[in-house]
Design a protein around this motif. Structure first.
Motif, PDB file in Angstrom:
ATOM      1  N   UNK A   1       0.460  -1.204  -0.021  1.00  0.00           N
ATOM      2  CA  UNK A   1      -0.325   0.030   0.034  1.00  0.00           C
ATOM      3  C   UNK A   1       0.809   1.420   0.464  1.00  0.00           C
ATOM      4  N   UNK A   2       1.721   0.888   1.072  1.00  0.00           N
ATOM      5  CA  UNK A   2       3.080   2.415   0.871  1.00  0.00           C
ATOM      6  C   UNK A   2       3.393   2.424  -0.314  1.00  0.00           C
ATOM      7  N   UNK A   3       3.850   1.512  -1.491  1.00  0.00           N
ATOM      8  CA  UNK A   3       4.254   1.787  -2.706  1.00  0.00           C
ATOM      9  C   UNK A   3       4.005   1.537  -3.808  1.00  0.00           C
ATOM     10  N   UNK A   4       2.031   1.624  -3.899  1.00  0.00           N
ATOM     11  CA  UNK A   4       1.102   2.149  -3.919  1.00  0.00           C
ATOM     12  C   UNK A   4       0.826   3.970  -4.648  1.00  0.00           C
ATOM     13  N   UNK A   5       0.844   4.700  -3.182  1.00  0.00           N
ATOM     14  CA  UNK A   5       0.665   5.581  -2.746  1.00  0.00           C
ATOM     15  C   UNK A   5       1.973   6.310  -3.399  1.00  0.00           C
ATOM     16  N   UNK A   6       3.030   5.755  -3.765  1.00  0.00           N
ATOM     17  CA  UNK A   6       4.332   6.429  -4.314  1.00  0.00           C
ATOM     18  C   UNK A   6       4.367   6.255  -5.842  1.00  0.00           C
ATOM     19  N   UNK A   7       3.682   5.163  -6.176  1.00  0.00           N
ATOM     20  CA  UNK A   7       3.436   4.664  -7.568  1.00  0.00           C
ATOM     21  C   UNK A   7       2.172   5.629  -8.318  1.00  0.00           C
ATOM     22  N   UNK A   8       1.503   6.335  -7.170  1.00  0.00           N
ATOM     23  CA  UNK A   8       0.203   7.099  -7.794  1.00  0.00           C
ATOM     24  C   UNK A   8       1.321   8.703  -7.857  1.00  0.00           C
ATOM     25  N   UNK A   9       1.795   8.894  -6.996  1.00  0.00           N
ATOM     26  CA  UNK A   9       2.467   9.751  -7.438  1.00  0.00           C
ATOM     27  C   UNK A   9       3.449  10.763  -8.013  1.00  0.00           C
ATOM     28  N   UNK A  10       3.796   9.024  -8.764  1.00  0.00           N
ATOM     29  CA  UNK A  10       4.716   8.821  -9.681  1.00  0.00           C
ATOM     30  C   UNK A  10       4.273   9.309 -10.879  1.00  0.00           C
ATOM     31  N   UNK A  11       2.733   8.509 -11.084  1.00  0.00           N
ATOM     32  CA  UNK A  11       1.542   8.322 -12.543  1.00  0.00           C
ATOM     33  C   UNK A  11       1.666  10.499 -12.737  1.00  0.00           C
TER      34      UNK A  11
END
Length: 72
Positions: A52-62
């Motif tokens: 879930x933490x990685x998802x937050x970071x990936x969403x920021x990248x997107x």
């Protein structure tokens, strides 16, 4: 081919890459979320939380890719 034509061609290619990266990142996020949801509440809950933490970071990248596309 002139330098201007080469630059224009490269810009068009880059626009396609940006769109692809935005969409493809979203596909990965969906897959990550699916697995995080499956693991949540199991003996691998800690793994789920990390995903879930990685998802937050990936969403920021997107979002950054989207910002780049808007400014391009």
């Amino acid at each position: 081919m002139s330098d201007v034509s080469n630059i224009q061609k490269e810009e068009e290619i880059f626009k396609v890459f940006l769109a692809h990266w935005i969409n493809h990142t979203g596909d990965h996020i969906d897959g990550y979320r699916e697995w995080a949801d499956k693991l949540k509440g199991t003996s691998k809950n800690e793994v789920s939380q990390e995903i879930y933490l990685a998802i937050e970071k990936m969403t920021a990248v997107q979002r950054k890719f989207t910002d780049a596309k808007i400014h391009f």
